[in-house]
Design a protein around this motif. Structure first.
Motif, PDB file in Angstrom:
ATOM      1  N   VAL A 123      22.908  21.914  -6.911  1.00  0.00           N
ATOM      2  CA  VAL A 123      22.724  23.329  -7.542  1.00  0.00           C
ATOM      3  C   VAL A 123      22.208  23.543  -6.643  1.00  0.00           C
ATOM      4  O   VAL A 123      22.117  24.594  -6.697  1.00  0.00           O
ATOM      5  CB  VAL A 123      21.966  22.172  -8.518  1.00  0.00           C
ATOM      6  N   ALA A 124      20.991  23.466  -5.824  1.00  0.00           N
ATOM      7  CA  ALA A 124      20.178  24.238  -4.998  1.00  0.00           C
ATOM      8  C   ALA A 124      20.598  24.990  -4.423  1.00  0.00           C
ATOM      9  O   ALA A 124      20.528  25.791  -4.265  1.00  0.00           O
ATOM     10  CB  ALA A 124      19.308  22.830  -4.357  1.00  0.00           C
ATOM     11  N   SER A 125      22.326  24.647  -3.863  1.00  0.00           N
ATOM     12  CA  SER A 125      22.970  25.444  -2.987  1.00  0.00           C
ATOM     13  C   SER A 125      23.237  26.990  -4.113  1.00  0.00           C
ATOM     14  O   SER A 125      23.530  28.268  -2.995  1.00  0.00           O
ATOM     15  CB  SER A 125      23.893  25.235  -2.571  1.00  0.00           C
ATOM     16  N   HIS A 126      22.662  26.774  -5.131  1.00  0.00           N
ATOM     17  CA  HIS A 126      23.490  28.343  -6.133  1.00  0.00           C
ATOM     18  C   HIS A 126      22.496  29.045  -6.550  1.00  0.00           C
ATOM     19  O   HIS A 126      21.766  29.753  -6.988  1.00  0.00           O
ATOM     20  CB  HIS A 126      23.713  27.906  -7.546  1.00  0.00           C
ATOM     21  N   LEU A 127      20.506  28.518  -6.004  1.00  0.00           N
ATOM     22  CA  LEU A 127      19.025  29.105  -6.441  1.00  0.00           C
ATOM     23  C   LEU A 127      19.099  30.483  -4.838  1.00  0.00           C
ATOM     24  O   LEU A 127      19.390  29.951  -3.699  1.00  0.00           O
ATOM     25  CB  LEU A 127      18.025  27.905  -6.326  1.00  0.00           C
ATOM     26  N   ASP A 128      18.627  31.649  -5.188  1.00  0.00           N
ATOM     27  CA  ASP A 128      18.590  32.359  -4.358  1.00  0.00           C
ATOM     28  C   ASP A 128      17.296  32.847  -4.793  1.00  0.00           C
ATOM     29  O   ASP A 128      16.755  33.858  -5.174  1.00  0.00           O
ATOM     30  CB  ASP A 128      19.383  33.888  -5.166  1.00  0.00           C
ATOM     31  N   GLY A 129      16.396  32.084  -4.350  1.00  0.00           N
ATOM     32  CA  GLY A 129      14.949  31.863  -4.144  1.00  0.00           C
ATOM     33  C   GLY A 129      14.411  30.032  -4.334  1.00  0.00           C
ATOM     34  O   GLY A 129      14.967  29.308  -3.685  1.00  0.00           O
ATOM     35  N   ILE A 399      15.425  27.853 -15.001  1.00  0.00           N
ATOM     36  CA  ILE A 399      15.035  28.335 -13.724  1.00  0.00           C
ATOM     37  C   ILE A 399      16.288  28.554 -12.600  1.00  0.00           C
ATOM     38  O   ILE A 399      16.415  29.485 -11.797  1.00  0.00           O
ATOM     39  CB  ILE A 399      14.732  27.383 -13.620  1.00  0.00           C
ATOM     40  N   TYR A 400      17.588  27.665 -13.284  1.00  0.00           N
ATOM     41  CA  TYR A 400      18.626  28.025 -12.250  1.00  0.00           C
ATOM     42  C   TYR A 400      19.170  29.551 -12.881  1.00  0.00           C
ATOM     43  O   TYR A 400      19.325  30.558 -12.283  1.00  0.00           O
ATOM     44  CB  TYR A 400      19.753  27.385 -13.073  1.00  0.00           C
ATOM     45  N   ARG A 401      19.248  30.068 -14.078  1.00  0.00           N
ATOM     46  CA  ARG A 401      19.271  31.583 -14.501  1.00  0.00           C
ATOM     47  C   ARG A 401      18.579  32.555 -14.459  1.00  0.00           C
ATOM     48  O   ARG A 401      19.076  33.991 -13.316  1.00  0.00           O
ATOM     49  CB  ARG A 401      19.481  31.294 -15.937  1.00  0.00           C
ATOM     50  N   LEU A 402      17.375  32.044 -13.944  1.00  0.00           N
ATOM     51  CA  LEU A 402      16.643  33.199 -13.135  1.00  0.00           C
ATOM     52  C   LEU A 402      16.807  33.202 -11.873  1.00  0.00           C
ATOM     53  O   LEU A 402      16.904  34.440 -11.462  1.00  0.00           O
ATOM     54  CB  LEU A 402      14.868  32.632 -13.732  1.00  0.00           C
ATOM     55  N   LEU A 403      17.188  32.074 -11.311  1.00  0.00           N
ATOM     56  CA  LEU A 403      17.458  32.222  -9.847  1.00  0.00           C
ATOM     57  C   LEU A 403      18.765  32.563  -8.347  1.00  0.00           C
ATOM     58  O   LEU A 403      18.860  32.324  -8.172  1.00  0.00           O
ATOM     59  CB  LEU A 403      16.887  31.200  -9.162  1.00  0.00           C
ATOM     60  N   ARG A 404      20.002  31.935 -10.512  1.00  0.00           N
ATOM     61  CA  ARG A 404      21.404  32.548  -9.785  1.00  0.00           C
ATOM     62  C   ARG A 404      21.601  33.964  -8.966  1.00  0.00           C
ATOM     63  O   ARG A 404      20.994  34.283  -9.425  1.00  0.00           O
ATOM     64  CB  ARG A 404      22.141  31.875 -10.456  1.00  0.00           C
ATOM     65  N   ASN A 405      22.902  34.287  -8.602  1.00  0.00           N
ATOM     66  CA  ASN A 405      23.246  35.437  -8.325  1.00  0.00           C
ATOM     67  C   ASN A 405      22.341  36.327  -7.385  1.00  0.00           C
ATOM     68  O   ASN A 405      21.601  37.404  -8.598  1.00  0.00           O
ATOM     69  CB  ASN A 405      23.315  36.086  -9.525  1.00  0.00           C
TER      70      ASN A 405
END
Length: 444
Positions: A123-129, A399-405
């Motif tokens: 999961v963490a690998s998809h967080l750009d922040g 939080i995932y949606r805020l920080l992905r992509n």
């Protein structure tokens, strides 16, 4: 749901019994604000040993902070460590009367579950922040007499944990905050998304000094401090017609006397008072009226009076739910109902999230899973999935949606926010209470 979102939910489901046990343990070991040593240690151990995160401790005495990632933007999930004094609650600590009738243990379960899911490498690998997990002390306001002792002991200078942490710079590396709470306004849905307007308040300590005398032999030689307070409270009652309904003014008082015998004119009375309002201007207006009522009553009797003002919490800046929060709630709609906040509904309670909302965007939701009254002895957890697990999923998915992509949604949220106070103006606002009331000067 994409595969990462499915994994987030699966991780929380797989550790459901562990998270429920975590929450229920805290539920039965509530601690006073700034003194949440056991609770803080439990959170720190979870973040360090179960989530593998580096942990900072001792922030504002008991705060615990863990950061997943090194890049900005940084989105913080907050959980509150303290309980409330409610000695008749069945889970209250017998020695202290502290309980989690406030529901803060629910927030800590949300924080624990979200941290566990988001720190999973896949999961963490998809967080750009960065995702920050921050357990903060003392949301339940430290009253003025206790605050004076905390200041003398060098533990804290502010009545609440988030104001203290703001002054310490502990939020300087954070760009937005996700906050949660048990429902605080009537709501039929499992989730209420966004922030209602919420009252701010100011604290007052009023000391009235009269003159002792025998109540039968020479009452005319006495000055009855309790009568001064009674007259002031009567005046405030009459002044209520000058307070606008839309300002949601609330005045709470506790009158304390010494152990004066019944045949002695009461000569010293202390009043702890809080005045609440929807806006800062309404708060100042009501506060001035209270001051005039007490000073005039003291003058009428020839008593001495000392009024000490201290900070409370700023009103919460209302906010609609951001897209990431609404999208995350929709992902869980098979298990939980949701609705956005209605700005026509005002929350007359106060929270130190109000101070934080003047500095950064707040992504807030409240949730169900309990019955009874917040802060009451009848508060009960009725549905552990709705109280602990589903909110943890909602926080993690948001939080995932805020920080992905490339953290597109987080960047849009931050860019659209206009802070109402800078760090410097907030510091000046707090410092005014060290030498006297803020008076005519607005902190904004």
């Amino acid at each position: 749901m994409n595969t990462t979102e499915q994994r987030i939910c699966a991780i929380i489901d797989a550790h459901a019994s562990e998270l429920i046990s975590f929450a229920n343990d805290i539920y039965t070991h509530a601690e006073q604000g700034y003194m949440e040593y056991r609770t803080a240690q439990k959170v720190a151990d979870w973040l360090k040993h179960r989530c593998g995160l580096p942990v900072q401790t001792g922030l504002a005495n008991t705060g615990v902070k863990a950061i997943l990632g090194t890049n900005r933007p940084a989105v913080c999930l907050l959980g509150e460590l303290d309980g409330i004094f409610s000695p008749k609650h069945p889970c209250a600590v017998p020695e202290t009367g502290m309980s989690h009738a406030c529901g803060h243990h629910m927030q800590l379960a949300v924080l624990a579950g979200a941290a566990l899911a988001l720190s999973d490498p896949a999961v963490a690998s998809h967080l750009d922040g960065s995702a920050v997990f921050f357990a903060v002390p003392c949301e339940e306001h430290a009253q003025m007499n206790r605050l004076k002792q905390l200041r003398r002991d060098g533990i804290a200078s502010c009545c609440g944990g988030k104001p203290e942490l703001l002054l310490l710079g502990a939020f300087d590396d954070i760009d937005a905050a996700v906050t949660t709470h048990a429902h605080m306004v009537p709501c039929d849905s499992d989730f209420l998304l966004g922030s209602n307007s919420t009252s701010g308040f100011l604290s007052k300590l009023i000391h009235v000094k009269g003159r002792a005398s025998h109540t039968a032999i020479a009452p005319e030689k006495g000055i009855n401090a309790l009568d001064v307070v009674t007259l002031a409270r009567s005046a405030i009652g009459m002044l209520r017609s000058t307070l606008r309904d839309e300002d949601c003014i609330r005045i709470g008082e506790v009158v304390r006397m010494g152990d004066s015998p019944v045949n002695v004119v009461p000569h010293e009375v202390t009043v702890d008072l809080q005045v609440r309002a929807k806006t800062w201007d309404a708060l100042l207006d009501a506060d001035r009226k209270i001051d005039r009522a007490y000073r005039a009553a003291a003058y009428a009797f020839g008593a001495e009076i000392e009024i000490t003002d201290d900070m409370g919490y700023l009103p919460v800046v209302p906010a609609k739910p951001c897209a990431a929060l609404t999208e995350a709630a929709e992902l869980l709609s098979d298990s939980a109902t949701y609705e956005p906040v209605n700005f026509a509904v005002h929350n007359a309670a106060s929270t130190d999230v109000g101070d934080l909302s003047h500095h950064m965007p707040i992504v807030n939701f409240t949730f169900s899973g309990f019955s009874g009254t917040l802060h009451g002895s009848d508060f009960r957890i009725t549905d552990e999935e709705k109280a602990y697990l589903l909110p943890a999923k909602l926080a993690a998915l948001t939080i995932y949606r805020l920080l992905r992509n490339h953290a597109v949604q987080a960047r849009e949220l931050i860019a659209s926010y206009q802070p109402l106070m800078t760090a410097e103006t907030y510091k000046t606002y707090v410092q005014t209470f060290e030498t006297g009331f803020v008076g005519e000067q607005s902190p904004f």
